[in-house]
Scaffold this motif. Structure first.
Motif, PDB file in Angstrom:
ATOM      1  N   THR A 161      -0.755  36.794 -79.881  1.00 16.73           N
ATOM      2  CA  THR A 161      -1.035  36.020 -78.926  1.00 16.73           C
ATOM      3  C   THR A 161      -2.230  36.163 -78.269  1.00 16.73           C
ATOM      4  OG1 THR A 161       0.447  36.795 -76.969  1.00 16.73           O
ATOM      5  CG2 THR A 161       1.488  35.417 -78.576  1.00 16.73           C
ATOM      6  N   GLY A 162      -2.640  37.275 -77.591  1.00 18.25           N
ATOM      7  CA  GLY A 162      -3.753  36.678 -77.341  1.00 18.25           C
ATOM      8  C   GLY A 162      -3.718  36.548 -75.927  1.00 18.25           C
ATOM      9  N   PRO A 163      -4.382  36.813 -74.868  1.00 18.53           N
ATOM     10  CA  PRO A 163      -3.938  36.131 -73.793  1.00 18.53           C
ATOM     11  C   PRO A 163      -3.916  34.361 -72.936  1.00 18.53           C
ATOM     12  CG  PRO A 163      -5.969  36.202 -73.223  1.00 18.53           C
ATOM     13  CD  PRO A 163      -5.852  37.112 -74.315  1.00 18.53           C
ATOM     14  N   GLY A 164      -3.198  33.744 -72.185  1.00 20.65           N
ATOM     15  CA  GLY A 164      -3.030  32.622 -71.824  1.00 20.65           C
ATOM     16  C   GLY A 164      -2.253  32.047 -72.224  1.00 20.65           C
ATOM     17  N   ASN A 165      -2.416  30.622 -71.970  1.00 17.94           N
ATOM     18  CA  ASN A 165      -1.614  29.476 -72.126  1.00 17.94           C
ATOM     19  C   ASN A 165       0.117  29.753 -72.607  1.00 17.94           C
ATOM     20  OD1 ASN A 165       0.489  27.474 -73.439  1.00 17.94           O
ATOM     21  ND2 ASN A 165      -0.978  26.917 -74.966  1.00 17.94           N
TER      22      ASN A 165
END
Length: 424
Positions: A161-165
């Protein structure tokens, strides 16, 4: 939760075998860097030492020490020891305190990174096929890719996903049955906040692997309770090859296992550079003897720790354990004649009932005179006096500061900026 092994034979190797591996590795890497890189060769020559002088671990201290400044001076890849055509990937430090450090990788380096990181996953209790949600950034920062390389090697189901949302992160974790979540420490806090706002839980989530930021024991307990996970403290840095390369704590949570078949570590007096006795605090110095593109030789990390034990751990692993990092020499704050680290502030704040997990340490420099202000979020009823009293007990002086409602201080989806320097 009982852990398993990614490489049981090596993770349980005898101390004698590990010493033999390190001895051969040290002799080989010294010859390699001297032959392959002119900067290292000059450094050795100026120090009056040659590869032939290094016969065993007892000769380690004859080698010159290196530090981040040397890597910065050699930007972009002046310390690279491998030919350019063999470099397949790179990552780098943020460069927030100067020229960034670039770490190049050969295929062999990526395999070494994946091996170390896979051991960390399995040590946390991961099982093949487990869904792991990787929230660190995929980019120049090494966190996302390191977690990814290791998850592939460990046979996990990767959710990159990676960061954020964060709301989407939580939905994906629920829909896909995420069992393991990885991230920077402050993002663990952010996940808890959004879960509480949404009124949801993650029933299948069991393991949290966090690092890259100040991580006090009280913060570990908050994240563990808030996410409902067993929390692991992972260790590694750009200069050693990335996240997980140095190691992690095991299920006993009594120190970070260092992968000694890849790294030799020393703990030295920060002022003299001389070794300290096991159990005594000092600066961690690292030699990486299995990396190809950019091995580090006696690299001064500026991280403060101590050797917890060299005995076999109750988890079965034999690799030595160091204490979780208490602070970085370059993070030390000196105000009104008092020296302290951000981790001490966090530890004190997190022990106050009603205080939130988001805070700021603002260092104000007015015409050369430093003062510090500590802003923190807290529930109604927590007063500035309560916070000031706790900080005075922890730090030895009373910093200025304010108490803000929960949710009012700035948030970030990546590394939190806990310390803010203001010069007037």
């Amino acid at each position: 939760m009982r852990s398993s092994y990614h490489n049981e034979r090596m993770e349980r190797a005898s101390r004698e075998e590990l010493r033999d591996i390190q001895t051969m590795g040290l002799r080989r890497i010294v010859r390699y860097v001297y032959r392959s890189n002119s900067v290292y060769r000059k450094l050795f020559d100026d120090h009056g030492v040659s590869p032939e002088d290094i016969r065993g671990l007892e000769d380690l201290q004859r080698l010159p020490m290196t530090n981040k400044e040397l890597l910065r001076e050699s930007y972009p890849m002046g310390l690279c020891c491998a030919p350019r055509e063999s470099i397949v990937e790179m990552h780098m430090s943020s460069g927030s305190t100067g020229t960034p450090v670039i770490m190049p990788y050969t295929e062999g380096d990526l395999e070494q990174w994946a091996e170390c990181m896979a051991r960390c996953y399995m040590m946390s209790g991961a099982r093949k096929g487990d869904a792991v949600q990787i929230t660190p950034l995929f980019g120049l920062f090494n966190g996302g890719f390191g977690m990814y390389h290791g998850a592939r090697a460990a046979g996990l189901f990767v959710i990159p996903t990676g960061p954020g949302n964060t709301a989407r992160q939580i939905k994906l974790a629920r829909d896909l049955g995420t069992r393991i979540i990885t991230g920077v420490v402050s993002y663990g806090v952010r996940l808890i906040e959004v879960m509480n706002e949404l009124g949801v839980e993650l029933p299948e989530l069991e393991i949290g692997i966090f690092g890259a930021e100040t991580f006090s024991d009280t913060m570990k307990k908050r994240i563990s309770a808030g996410l409902g996970v067993e929390v692991f403290d992972i260790y590694g840095m750009t200069e050693t090859g990335g996240v997980g390369t140095l190691g992690m704590d095991c299920e006993m949570h009594d120190g970070i296992h260092v992968w000694e078949d890849h790294y030799i570590v020393e703990v030295v007096d920060p002022k003299t550079g001389e070794p300290v006795e096991d159990g005594e605090p000092g600066e961690l110095v690292v030699t990486s003897f299995t990396r190809e593109a950019l091995p580090v030789i006696r690299f001064r990390t500026a991280d403060l720790t101590r050797v917890v034990s060299r005995e076999r751990c109750d988890c079965g692993r034999t690799h030595l354990r160091i204490a979780p990092i208490t602070g970085r020499l370059d993070d030390m704050i000196i105000v009104k004649g008092v020296n302290f680290f951000p981790k001490q502030v966090e530890q004190a704040l997190m022990q106050i009932p009603g205080v939130g997990a988001n805070y700021q340490i603002i260092v104000e420099d007015v015409d050369g005179v430093k003062d510090v202000r500590i802003n923190v979020e807290a529930e109604p009823g927590v007063t500035g006096y309560t916070v000031e009293k706790a900080l005075k007990e922890a730090l030895g002086f009373s910093p200025k500061g304010d108490v803000f409602p929960i949710g009012s201080l700035p948030r970030t989806e990546g590394k939190a900026q806990r310390v803010i320097h203001i010069k007037r």
